[in-house]
Design a protein around this motif. Structure first.
Motif, PDB file in Angstrom:
ATOM      1  N   GLN A  29       0.382  -1.039  -0.064  1.00 30.85           N
ATOM      2  CA  GLN A  29       0.720  -0.146   0.250  1.00 30.85           C
ATOM      3  C   GLN A  29       0.774   1.633  -0.419  1.00 30.85           C
ATOM      4  N   LEU A  30       2.075   1.224   0.661  1.00 32.60           N
ATOM      5  CA  LEU A  30       2.976   2.447   0.524  1.00 32.60           C
ATOM      6  C   LEU A  30       3.476   2.992  -0.680  1.00 32.60           C
ATOM      7  N   SER A  31       4.159   1.582  -1.487  1.00 31.18           N
ATOM      8  CA  SER A  31       4.522   1.902  -2.683  1.00 31.18           C
ATOM      9  C   SER A  31       3.447   2.150  -3.794  1.00 31.18           C
ATOM     10  N   PHE A  32       2.039   2.046  -3.202  1.00 31.14           N
ATOM     11  CA  PHE A  32       1.002   2.784  -4.743  1.00 31.14           C
ATOM     12  C   PHE A  32       0.958   4.178  -4.495  1.00 31.14           C
ATOM     13  N   ASP A  33       1.206   4.448  -2.849  1.00 31.08           N
ATOM     14  CA  ASP A  33       0.365   5.741  -2.293  1.00 31.08           C
ATOM     15  C   ASP A  33       1.578   6.552  -2.740  1.00 31.08           C
TER      16      ASP A  33
ATOM     17  N   LEU B 164       4.664  10.953  -5.255  1.00 30.37           N
ATOM     18  CA  LEU B 164       6.393  10.681  -7.041  1.00 30.37           C
ATOM     19  C   LEU B 164       5.274  11.116  -8.162  1.00 30.37           C
ATOM     20  N   GLY B 165       3.610  10.334  -8.522  1.00 28.93           N
ATOM     21  CA  GLY B 165       2.973  10.226  -9.460  1.00 28.93           C
ATOM     22  C   GLY B 165       2.327  11.647 -10.317  1.00 28.93           C
ATOM     23  N   GLN B 166       1.938  12.917  -8.802  1.00 27.02           N
ATOM     24  CA  GLN B 166       1.542  13.709  -8.854  1.00 27.02           C
ATOM     25  C   GLN B 166       2.650  14.749  -8.554  1.00 27.02           C
ATOM     26  N   LEU B 167       3.857  14.695  -9.353  1.00 28.90           N
ATOM     27  CA  LEU B 167       4.766  15.203  -8.625  1.00 28.90           C
ATOM     28  C   LEU B 167       5.042  16.520  -9.657  1.00 28.90           C
ATOM     29  N   PRO B 168       4.651  15.812 -10.957  1.00 32.19           N
ATOM     30  CA  PRO B 168       5.381  16.783 -12.061  1.00 32.19           C
ATOM     31  C   PRO B 168       4.315  18.157 -12.577  1.00 32.19           C
TER      32      PRO B 168
ATOM     33  N   LEU C  78      13.926  -3.992  -0.477  1.00 29.48           N
ATOM     34  CA  LEU C  78      12.333  -4.201  -0.443  1.00 29.48           C
ATOM     35  C   LEU C  78      11.661  -2.404  -0.938  1.00 29.48           C
ATOM     36  N   PHE C  79      12.416  -1.746  -1.128  1.00 29.36           N
ATOM     37  CA  PHE C  79      11.897  -0.781  -1.897  1.00 29.36           C
ATOM     38  C   PHE C  79      12.907  -0.820  -3.156  1.00 29.36           C
ATOM     39  N   ALA C  80      13.428  -1.289  -3.518  1.00 30.47           N
ATOM     40  CA  ALA C  80      13.845  -0.810  -5.046  1.00 30.47           C
ATOM     41  C   ALA C  80      13.400  -0.760  -6.345  1.00 30.47           C
ATOM     42  N   GLU C  81      12.268  -1.113  -6.427  1.00 30.11           N
ATOM     43  CA  GLU C  81      11.535  -1.066  -7.621  1.00 30.11           C
ATOM     44  C   GLU C  81      10.718  -0.100  -7.513  1.00 30.11           C
ATOM     45  N   LEU C  82      10.338   1.114  -6.267  1.00 32.93           N
ATOM     46  CA  LEU C  82       9.800   2.430  -5.920  1.00 32.93           C
ATOM     47  C   LEU C  82      11.139   3.558  -6.070  1.00 32.93           C
ATOM     48  N   GLN C  83      11.905   3.232  -5.357  1.00 35.78           N
ATOM     49  CA  GLN C  83      13.329   3.746  -5.408  1.00 35.78           C
ATOM     50  C   GLN C  83      13.260   3.359  -7.272  1.00 35.78           C
ATOM     51  N   SER C  84      13.490   2.675  -7.517  1.00 33.09           N
ATOM     52  CA  SER C  84      14.502   3.099  -9.587  1.00 33.09           C
ATOM     53  C   SER C  84      12.612   4.485  -9.974  1.00 33.09           C
ATOM     54  N   PHE C  85      11.594   4.198  -9.703  1.00 31.58           N
ATOM     55  CA  PHE C  85      10.505   4.846 -10.173  1.00 31.58           C
ATOM     56  C   PHE C  85      10.993   5.700  -9.463  1.00 31.58           C
ATOM     57  N   GLY C  86      10.996   6.709  -8.281  1.00 30.21           N
ATOM     58  CA  GLY C  86      11.130   7.874  -7.861  1.00 30.21           C
ATOM     59  C   GLY C  86      12.701   8.338  -8.421  1.00 30.21           C
ATOM     60  N   ALA C  87      13.592   7.760  -8.744  1.00 25.14           N
ATOM     61  CA  ALA C  87      14.469   7.686  -9.536  1.00 25.14           C
ATOM     62  C   ALA C  87      14.724   8.353 -11.184  1.00 25.14           C
ATOM     63  N   ALA C  88      13.709   8.186 -11.892  1.00 22.99           N
ATOM     64  CA  ALA C  88      13.200   8.136 -12.967  1.00 22.99           C
ATOM     65  C   ALA C  88      11.734   9.539 -12.453  1.00 22.99           C
ATOM     66  N   THR C  89      11.198   9.843 -12.159  1.00 24.39           N
ATOM     67  CA  THR C  89      10.587  10.985 -11.658  1.00 24.39           C
ATOM     68  C   THR C  89      11.613  12.158 -11.693  1.00 24.39           C
ATOM     69  N   LEU C  90      12.328  11.946 -10.741  1.00 28.13           N
ATOM     70  CA  LEU C  90      13.242  12.987 -10.761  1.00 28.13           C
ATOM     71  C   LEU C  90      13.802  13.793 -11.540  1.00 28.13           C
TER      72      LEU C  90
ATOM     73  N   ASP D 128      19.857  10.052  -2.431  1.00 24.13           N
ATOM     74  CA  ASP D 128      20.325   9.152  -1.691  1.00 24.13           C
ATOM     75  C   ASP D 128      18.948   7.814  -1.569  1.00 24.13           C
ATOM     76  N   TYR D 129      18.190   7.036  -0.292  1.00 22.25           N
ATOM     77  CA  TYR D 129      17.300   6.332  -0.249  1.00 22.25           C
ATOM     78  C   TYR D 129      16.088   6.855  -0.291  1.00 22.25           C
ATOM     79  N   LEU D 130      15.176   7.616  -1.077  1.00 18.05           N
ATOM     80  CA  LEU D 130      13.539   7.482  -1.813  1.00 18.05           C
ATOM     81  C   LEU D 130      13.263   8.263  -0.117  1.00 18.05           C
ATOM     82  N   PHE D 131      13.070   7.049   0.788  1.00 23.72           N
ATOM     83  CA  PHE D 131      12.352   7.984   1.893  1.00 23.72           C
ATOM     84  C   PHE D 131      13.368   8.800   2.362  1.00 23.72           C
ATOM     85  N   ASP D 132      14.448   8.691   2.531  1.00 24.46           N
ATOM     86  CA  ASP D 132      15.130  10.161   3.497  1.00 24.46           C
ATOM     87  C   ASP D 132      15.848  11.521   2.453  1.00 24.46           C
TER      88      ASP D 132
END
Length: 433
Positions: free
Chosen positions: A81-85, A91-95, A181-193, A202-206
């Motif tokens: 659920q955290l990854s989905f959120d 991140l999804g609304q960030l741009p 565990l959140f490696a895929e979310l990290q990649s999604f965040g990196a692509a978004t930024l 850094d680690y996404l949540f940091d």
């Protein structure tokens, strides 16, 4: 006078603190624009600030998340659920959020941008330009600290810290597991930024903790796990005072709050109150034959009727209510039963009220863990407790004076902090840099 933008993800628990800050900045004479979801326009204008809605792509309504995103309702609380959120709401609304903010800054060149932890435009601005080429950035911490540390288990584990090098080694190993565990979310965040022209160093949540000028955690040190490796710009500034209610019409039962009978308030907050059988209804059932007055503050207009339907017969010692301002109610309370919303827990401690916490979603298990660790209440370790569990916890909190004493100590510590003054000092300094 400074020009200030205050921004928030358009969710109730995120918007409330920034509106409180906006109102204080307006009172101090600053020119303030609130930048958040359109459903909060009237409340934003009520602070005396101006208002700019988020672009349509980022203008979500948190009251309709499950209907707008039915997949979310099928996901269990936790990593899925955290990854989905994060992928969908932050991140999804960030741009779109950043695009709207940059357009706003072009016509309203703010000296300072104030946002809450979920307002990811702040780390984007921080990473995109050096301090002299952008506004001063202030982040308000309205959830427990997520930042990883060797001194604590990772956020989400619901585990309190333990001393010693063996524990620190365990924490480092657990932190590494969580990052994997959140490696895929990290990649999604990196692509978004990267799409916004900035790295993710850094680690996404940091990231929101490390990439801002001032991170102001809205609690006191005694409520948060001690860490020796926090960033220097992170400070504990105390709890925001609850907004003063002026137009609330007290119900006919209000004088009963001043009787000798202990008062127990139960709430599921303003967001996670879709299903009142999670906590409100079990609490009403649990306390039906105790010598206490129970106030069920459902925070929704139809809440009292929903509770009546679930109970059939409402116990004589129960008073059902929709919205009740906590600045008026909690001074009368002897205990608060809550699902662990950070703001509600901080408000209870502001008034020295001990807690019984039952939360399973979002950051609520971590809030409950800190209540238990700080000695200010009982953690039920579930989001859907039985009446028997609630009854035992409430009786414990009411009968053991240690909980009330510890909550009172916390209230005194909160009273020693002036968060509005701290923010105002940052605003004032920004205009002379």
């Amino acid at each position: 006078m400074a020009k200030v933008i205050v921004g928030a993800t358009p969710f109730e628990g995120h918007v409330g603190p920034v509106l409180t800050v906006a109102a204080d900045l307006v009172r101090r004479g600053h020119d303030v624009v609130v930048y958040t979801g359109s459903r909060f326009e009237a409340r934003a204008l009520g602070t005396g600030a101006r208002f700019q809605p988020l672009p349509p792509e980022a203008d979500l309504d948190d009251r309709r998340l499950d209907s707008l995103f039915p997949l979310r309702a099928t996901l269990p609380p936790g990593p899925a659920q955290l990854s989905f959120d994060f992928e969908t709401f932050f991140l999804g609304q960030l741009p779109a959020q950043v695009r709207g903010l940059r357009a706003l800054l072009a016509r309203f060149p703010a000296d300072v941008v104030v946002g809450e932890l979920g307002f990811w435009s702040i780390p984007v601005l921080s990473l995109a330009a050096p301090p002299r080429e952008r506004p001063t950035l202030v982040t308000l911490g309205s959830v427990p600290l997520l930042i990883q540390s060797a001194d604590t288990p990772p956020f989400g584990a619901g585990l309190p810290p333990t001393p010693g090098e063996e524990a620190r080694a365990r924490n480092r190993a657990m932190n590494a597991e969580v990052r994997q565990l959140f490696a895929e979310l990290q990649s999604f965040g990196a692509a978004t930024l990267a799409s916004l022209g900035v790295p993710i160093p850094d680690y996404l949540f940091d990231v929101p903790f490390r990439h801002t000028d001032h991170y102001l955690q809205l609690t006191v040190p005694s409520f948060e796990y001690p860490r020796a490796d926090l960033p220097e710009h992170l400070r504990f500034v105390g709890t925001l005072p609850p907004p003063a209610s002026r137009t609330y019409a007290e119900p006919a039962w209000w004088p009963e709050l001043s009787a000798d009978q202990p008062v127990v308030v139960v709430t599921q907050g303003t967001v996670a109150n879709t299903d009142l059988t999670e906590l409100v209804v079990p609490t009403v059932r649990a306390l039906a034959d105790l010598d206490v007055l129970v106030v069920a503050a459902t925070a929704r207009p139809d809440g009292p009727e929903l509770v009546r339907r679930a109970l059939i017969d409402v116990p004589d010692n129960v008073r059902l209510a929709g919205y009740v301002p906590f600045d008026r109610l909690l001074p009368h309370a002897d205990a608060l039963v809550t699902n662990g919303g950070y703001g509600g827990v901080q408000t209870a401690l502001y008034h020295g009220v001990p807690l019984v916490v039952a939360g399973a979603s979002e950051d609520k298990p971590e809030v409950a863990a800190r209540v238990e660790w700080s000695g200010t209440g009982v953690n039920l370790h579930t989001g859907r407790p039985s009446p028997t569990e609630v009854r035992a916890a409430v009786r414990t909190v009411l009968s053991d004076p240690g909980y009330r004493a510890q909550a009172g100590i916390m209230a005194k510590e909160i009273g020693q902090h002036q968060p509005f003054d701290t923010i105002a000092e940052i605003i004032d300094a920004s205009t002379i840099r």
